[in-house]
Design a protein around this motif. Structure first.
Motif, short mmCIF file in Angstrom:
data_model
loop_
_atom_site.label_atom_id
_atom_site.label_comp_id
_atom_site.label_asym_id
_atom_site.label_seq_id
_atom_site.Cartn_x
_atom_site.Cartn_y
_atom_site.Cartn_z
N LEU A 12 0.87 -1.34 -0.03
CA LEU A 12 -0.04 -0.06 0.14
C LEU A 12 0.96 1.39 0.06
CD1 LEU A 12 -2.92 -1.05 2.59
CD2 LEU A 12 -2.73 -1.11 -0.01
N SER A 13 2.12 0.96 0.56
CA SER A 13 3.07 2.48 0.76
C SER A 13 3.34 2.84 -0.76
CB SER A 13 4.22 2.17 1.61
OG SER A 13 3.64 1.84 3.10
N ILE A 14 3.42 1.83 -1.55
CA ILE A 14 3.92 2.08 -2.80
C ILE A 14 3.06 3.15 -3.62
CG2 ILE A 14 4.21 1.10 -5.48
CD1 ILE A 14 5.06 -1.70 -3.91
N TRP A 15 1.76 2.91 -3.52
CA TRP A 15 0.79 3.66 -4.00
C TRP A 15 0.38 5.17 -3.38
CZ3 TRP A 15 0.33 1.71 -8.61
CH2 TRP A 15 0.57 0.35 -8.56
N LEU A 16 1.06 5.29 -2.04
CA LEU A 16 0.82 6.40 -1.04
C LEU A 16 2.20 7.29 -1.59
CD1 LEU A 16 -0.68 7.54 1.31
CD2 LEU A 16 1.46 6.74 2.74
N CYS A 17 3.07 6.98 -2.37
CA CYS A 17 3.82 7.71 -2.97
C CYS A 17 3.49 8.40 -4.34
CB CYS A 17 5.32 6.93 -3.32
SG CYS A 17 6.15 6.32 -2.09
N ASP A 18 4.11 9.57 -4.75
CA ASP A 18 3.65 10.20 -5.96
C ASP A 18 4.00 9.19 -7.01
OD1 ASP A 18 2.79 12.14 -4.56
OD2 ASP A 18 4.53 13.51 -5.52
N PRO A 41 -1.71 13.03 -0.49
CA PRO A 41 -1.65 11.71 -0.70
C PRO A 41 -2.99 11.23 -1.35
CG PRO A 41 -1.88 12.12 1.50
CD PRO A 41 -1.33 13.51 1.08
N SER A 42 -3.07 10.12 -1.87
CA SER A 42 -4.29 9.56 -2.56
C SER A 42 -5.21 9.23 -1.51
CB SER A 42 -4.10 8.01 -3.22
OG SER A 42 -5.24 7.90 -3.70
N SER A 60 -2.29 13.45 -15.61
CA SER A 60 -1.85 12.75 -14.22
C SER A 60 -2.65 12.50 -13.38
CB SER A 60 -0.55 13.56 -13.58
OG SER A 60 0.39 13.80 -14.53
N LYS A 61 -4.02 13.47 -13.35
CA LYS A 61 -4.94 13.23 -12.42
C LYS A 61 -5.88 12.05 -12.83
CE LYS A 61 -5.19 17.95 -10.85
NZ LYS A 61 -6.15 19.32 -10.85
N ILE A 62 -6.00 12.25 -14.05
CA ILE A 62 -6.85 10.89 -14.60
C ILE A 62 -6.31 9.57 -14.39
CG2 ILE A 62 -7.72 9.95 -16.74
CD1 ILE A 62 -8.19 12.74 -17.69
N THR A 63 -4.79 9.82 -14.55
CA THR A 63 -4.11 8.38 -14.57
C THR A 63 -4.09 7.75 -13.08
OG1 THR A 63 -2.55 9.02 -16.10
CG2 THR A 63 -1.90 7.39 -14.59
N ARG A 64 -4.00 9.01 -11.91
CA ARG A 64 -3.91 8.65 -10.74
C ARG A 64 -5.47 7.96 -10.19
NH1 ARG A 64 -0.75 8.16 -6.10
NH2 ARG A 64 -2.08 6.17 -5.94
N CYS A 84 -8.57 0.89 -9.87
CA CYS A 84 -8.16 -0.27 -10.36
C CYS A 84 -7.48 -1.06 -8.64
CB CYS A 84 -6.83 -0.44 -11.00
SG CYS A 84 -7.36 0.03 -12.75
N LEU A 85 -6.82 -0.17 -7.91
CA LEU A 85 -6.43 -0.69 -6.63
C LEU A 85 -7.61 -1.21 -5.71
CD1 LEU A 85 -3.65 -1.10 -5.25
CD2 LEU A 85 -4.00 1.21 -4.23
N ILE A 86 -8.77 -0.33 -5.58
CA ILE A 86 -9.69 -0.43 -4.70
C ILE A 86 -10.59 -1.70 -5.11
CG2 ILE A 86 -11.83 0.49 -4.07
CD1 ILE A 86 -10.76 3.27 -4.26
#
Length: 606
Positions: free
Chosen positions: A205-211, A233-234, A391-395, A401-403
């Motif tokens: 999960l910390s991977i995806w907390l990074c930018d 953070p997301s 970038s916002k759309i990608t995020r 996908c993660l959820i």
């Protein structure tokens, strides 16, 4: 005249530039006079001062009561550094112990297990997808140098993360390195602990907390680390951390509710602090608390892990619900700190604190921390980097996908917690090869007595000398140690032999004990130049074995009891008395005296 006007206009521009430069210099010199708003963003001197806002109309001053202002920059800052710290401790233990535990001359070589796996699968990638490890892509068998390199790289990268190197790449590297070790250890019991999977899930999960990597022209570094550290953070990732926190707590609470009878009778804590794997000096205080207090502590356990855990899943739609969620995070983190004080539980409690922090927004932290984070990250200043629409759309797409992934993988976990289908709850289990969503729990049952296997060696069969491990009880006069979050793995594994029937635990789970006895007795004959397992013992025992050979060895079981409360021990120590921490009684032989005969272990006729 025209020339004169041009010179006058140029002089005016120069004066203006000098004025702007002077103003900028004054602003820089007076930077410490800037104020911070509720989110920690810098307010310049022309912002309303606190004294001015105190005269605002009552309606405006009451407005914040309706909706809480929330930001999570500090939360991201703290979580990533704590994850890096736990990784660092894990890799430090791996570097110090893995050669002795599962190296080529260790107690249970991991090379054999990895070789068997490689024969089972047609390609390294097929094996990686079932048993994730970078060791699949090594042409040769697993060597000690591979274990060392893995640990050293992990130490360096995790230390960089602790220092503030925010990078999805760094977090991915740490996750893969740790996973490689855990997978290689699957053929042993040395990494068969729930917090190994918990660290992997938290690290993922910390991977995806990074930018996320930014793809910009002439900006290669944006692919590898945060070039926009001011981006928040997301929020979906923070929610996944909260979901992890809830699953850990609910799993631990339900396993107690459904587990040992002492939890229903509220007597488990009468014994827990004495019988836990590695007691610390503080355990001698907790164990001797009044039984009425210990019974209420069981109620506290249920309150934290079952009755209040719903707070961490509350949305912050208003100040009231935000405060409840904050309270839930503080309750979970505070309870873990309490457990840390009561004994040595490796990094279990430290890694459990991390997802609870996702419940806390920046207003929950001391002002000096918030001030440091916001100034060091230039949050709220003109240097903030705005993410592009792409970038916002990608995020948003990645978060979705993660959820979806975590939601799908949570189904068997929830099924296990609710015991759907009539199956009993299992704890510390994974339902997928990548351990992305797991079920957790600890101490579903608590032993009422402490039994310790004591290894003894002798040259003549008459005079026996006991060998010590770094932290587990042995010598009754030796002070218990403070070692958490460091994990002495052999000490922990030895603790399992204390469960009855002792022979069953020895034969089923801890067969490495026979290998250790074998290596001790043949140390001067076969492995004098390479004995990494010595690093697993207490320094006094290491010195004994390095300066003499032993002919006989045995293992006996003793029952240990704490002798005095900590306050009495401290009083005796201050009075100059020799402190005795434990009392013990002989229980039974675990391994009768053995010796080497024709290069094999054989029972000795003594």
């Amino acid at each position: 005249m025209a020339l004169h006007r041009r010179r006058h206009r140029q002089k005016g521009l120069d004066d203006g530039n000098r004025s702007k430069s002077a103003t900028k210099k004054v602003e820089e010199n007076e930077g410490d006079r800037r104020l911070f708003d509720d989110e920690g963003r810098e307010q310049k001197d022309d912002a309303p001062s606190p004294s001015a806002t105190s005269f605002a109309p009552a309606a405006e001053s009451a407005a914040p009561l309706k909706k809480a202002t929330q930001s999570f920059h500090v939360t991201k800052f703290v979580i990533l550094r704590l994850v890096g710290f736990v990784y660092f401790i894990a890799f430090l233990g791996a570097y110090n112990q893995n050669r002795g535990l599962m190296g080529s001359n260790g107690l249970v070589p991991a090379r054999n297990y990895m070789d068997q796996l490689k024969q089972k699968y047609d390609s390294p990638m097929a094996g990686f997808l079932k048993h994730p490890s970078l060791y699949w892509f090594i042409d040769s068998s697993l060597e000690d140098s591979h274990l060392d390199v893995t640990a050293v790289i992990g130490l360096l990268v995790s230390f960089a993360v602790v220092l503030g190197f925010n990078s999805w790449l760094a977090m991915t590297v740490l996750w893969l390195l740790d996973f490689s070790i855990v997978t290689a250890a699957e053929g042993t019991s040395f990494y068969a602990y729930g917090w190994e999977s918990q660290l992997l899930e938290t690290g993922f999960l910390s991977i995806w907390l990074c930018d996320l990597p930014t793809f910009r022209k002439n900006n290669i570094k944006g692919l590898f680390w945060d070039v926009a550290p001011t981006s928040p953070p997301s929020l979906p990732v923070l929610w996944l951390f909260r979901w992890l926190c809830a699953r850990i707590s609910i799993g631990a609470g339900l396993i107690k509710l459904r587990g040992g009878e002492c939890w229903q009778k509220k007597t488990c804590l009468y014994y827990h602090f004495e019988t836990q794997p590695i007691p610390s000096p503080m355990s001698f205080m907790f164990h001797f608390l009044p039984k009425a207090v210990l019974r209420r502590a069981v109620d506290l356990d249920y309150f934290v892990q079952l009755y209040s855990i719903w707070m961490v899943l509350l949305p912050g739609i208003n100040l009231f619900m935000t405060n409840l969620r904050r309270m839930g995070g503080f309750i979970q983190a505070g309870f873990m700190i309490n457990i840390i004080l009561s004994g040595n539980f490796a990094f279990l409690n430290h890694v459990t604190i991390i997802p609870a922090l996702a419940c806390l927004d920046d207003n929950c932290y001391p002002h000096w921390i918030k001030k440091y984070v916001y100034r060091s990250r230039q949050i709220g200043s003109l240097d903030q980097v705005d993410l592009s629409n792409r970038s916002k759309i990608t995020r948003s797409f990645i978060d979705l996908c993660l959820i979806t992934l975590i939601g799908m993988l949570s189904v068997p976990v929830v099924t296990n917690l609710l015991q759907i289908g009539g199956k009993h709850q299992v704890m510390n289990a994974s339902f997928s090869s990548f351990k992305l969503v797991n079920t957790y729990g600890a101490f579903g049952s608590v032993g009422e007595a402490r039994y310790e296997p004591i290894i003894s060696v002798s040259n003549d069969g008459n005079t026996w000398v006991e060998l010590e491990l770094p932290c587990k009880p042995g010598n009754i006069k030796r002070r218990p140690c403070f070692c958490a979050p460091y994990h002495y793995r052999l000490d922990w594994n030895t603790w399992f032999i204390g469960f009855k029937p002792h022979q069953s635990m020895l034969q089923r789970r801890e067969q490495w004990m026979f290998t250790l006895i074998d290596k001790i007795l043949r140390a001067d004959k076969k492995e004098s130049s390479e004995r990494p397992w010595l690093a697993l013992l207490d320094p006094v025992s290491v010195d004994l074995l390095q300066h003499g050979s032993m002919k006989y060895a045995k293992v006996d079981m003793y029952r240990y009891e704490m002798k005095d409360p900590l306050w009495i021990i401290v009083r005796k120590w201050l009075g100059g008395e020799v402190v005795t921490w434990w009392t013990r009684e002989y229980e039974e032989p675990l391994i009768r005296p053995v010796q080497m005969h024709n290069s094999n272990l054989a029972y000795a006729n003594i």
